[in-house]
Write a protein that holds these residues in place. Structure first.
Motif: not given
Length: 402
Positions: A120-121, A124-125, A128
């Motif tokens: 998930q990180f 998202r990273t 972004l």
């Protein structure tokens, strides 16, 4: 199946599906079907985030074809297993131990624990950083190509840069020109370089940055090594390029050219300078950087800077007559050194063998052929213009190397 088999079959499946989509008449601006080999080469280059092309991306492929290529780049950059795990999480499926183990192998995570959270990180990273990159590029591209085309160009180049893919759409001005028309444009240069570095240092390093901010002592040993070696691999080639390759350019252009050509060989594939105009020494340095590549668990390819770091540490240990090599007062296991040596030999043998075969088949200079094969196995995408001229057998060799 083993993790290796799952990852390999996943890549092959996506490459084949992408090839079939690129063969459709709607994928080209001319409305004609693309041959299977050309489509396979392009799909392989996109999924492996390489950037070597037979047909110029901007002038040959339609908006649909460019969209397929961008989707393949995104899947290849984030990792097929990462995408699969993300889909499973969104759909509410339970992630088993086998899937977690495969994900660990795919992103070079230290442990299986917390692998879903890391996935998930990563997503998202990625989203972004790519959105920020596109927003920063938009003013320049919207000014040059109009609003809607400028937005598309900004998004395409942001994703391509962060995923270290090297595909570009600036060939609409001059085919196969990459970013040479923006060699003195500071925004494009700086944003693309930052995106390349951001994608190349790896998601585990970004996790350390997020959790520990400026407290470098709390970082993993791997993150410390990655950041240290990355700085060295950018700074040292930049100094060489500044004094020996672009000495005749004005100061501003000289600085931008030097730093950009030092950053991009680490598997990004963009170039703002005419690589054919560089000396053989400069081309050789770029070839070495292409083979080194980026970091484990990143969007970059190559043999990885951690492999280079382990080999350098082992050499220092031999010189000092020390029993074990060390990083930041941490001992490196013999198994790690053996793995690094094996990877190093593979990245020497395969491009050398491929370059020799292509040179013999095509009757081309060996240095030019080695440049292309190093670009392929390092998944870089930089080219001296040889790839579009090659015959079928040579294209197949490059596909295998990618």
């Amino acid at each position: 199946m083993t993790s290796f088999q799952v990852i390999s079959l996943g890549f092959l499946s996506v490459i084949l599906l992408g090839s079939l989509l690129l063969m459709l008449p709607i994928a080209t601006k001319s409305g004609q079907c693309t041959s299977f080999l050309d489509a396979l080469f392009t799909a392989t280059s996109a999924v492996c985030v390489t950037g070597l092309v037979i047909n110029d991306t901007a002038t040959y492929w339609s908006l649909f074809g460019q969209g397929v290529i961008l989707l393949l780049i995104q899947i290849g950059g984030m990792g097929i297993i990462t995408i699969a795990i993300a889909i499973s999480v969104v759909s509410g499926r339970k992630i088993g131990l086998m899937q977690r183990s495969t994900m660990q192998e795919a992103i070079s995570a230290p442990t299986v624990g917390g692998i879903v959270r890391r996935t998930q990180f990563i997503i998202r990273t990625t989203i972004l950083i790519e959105i920020i990159g596109a927003a920063l590029l938009a003013p320049v591209f919207c000014r040059d190509f109009g609003f809607w085309k400028g937005i598309w160009y900004s998004l395409f180049h942001s994703i391509s840069a962060f995923c270290n893919a090297g595909f570009d759409l600036i060939g609409i001005r001059t085919p196969f020109s990459s970013l040479t028309s923006y060699s003195v444009q500071p925004i494009v240069n700086l944003v693309i370089m930052m995106l390349i570095i951001a994608g190349g240092i790896g998601f585990l390093t970004w996790e350390d940055i997020k959790n520990h901010k400026w407290h470098l002592k709390k970082y993993r040993m791997q993150s410390k090594v990655i950041l240290t070696v990355t700085c060295g691999l950018i700074l040292i080639p930049s100094i060489y390029f500044y004094f020996f390759e672009f000495a005749q350019a004005p100061l501003k252009e000289r600085l931008l050219l030097s730093f950009f050509q030092a950053v991009t060989p680490r598997t990004a594939g963009f170039n703002t300078a005419d690589l054919n105009a560089m000396s053989e020494s400069g081309q050789s340095i770029i070839t070495v950087l292409m083979l080194v590549g980026g970091s484990p668990g990143s969007t970059a390819g190559g043999m990885k800077i951690t492999t280079l770091a382990v080999l350098l540490a082992n050499a220092m240990a031999v010189f000092r007559r020390s029993e074990f090599p060390h990083f930041f007062n941490r001992r490196i296991a013999r198994e790690t050194v053996s793995q690094a040596a094996t990877i190093f030999m593979m990245y020497l043998t395969l491009p050398l063998a491929g370059g020799l075969i292509i040179s013999r088949l095509e009757e081309q200079p060996i240095l030019d052929c080695l440049f292309e094969t190093a670009s392929a196995i390092g998944t870089v995408g930089l080219s001296l213009g040889l790839t579009p001229q090659l015959q079928t057998a040579s294209h197949l060799i490059l596909i295998v190397l990618m």
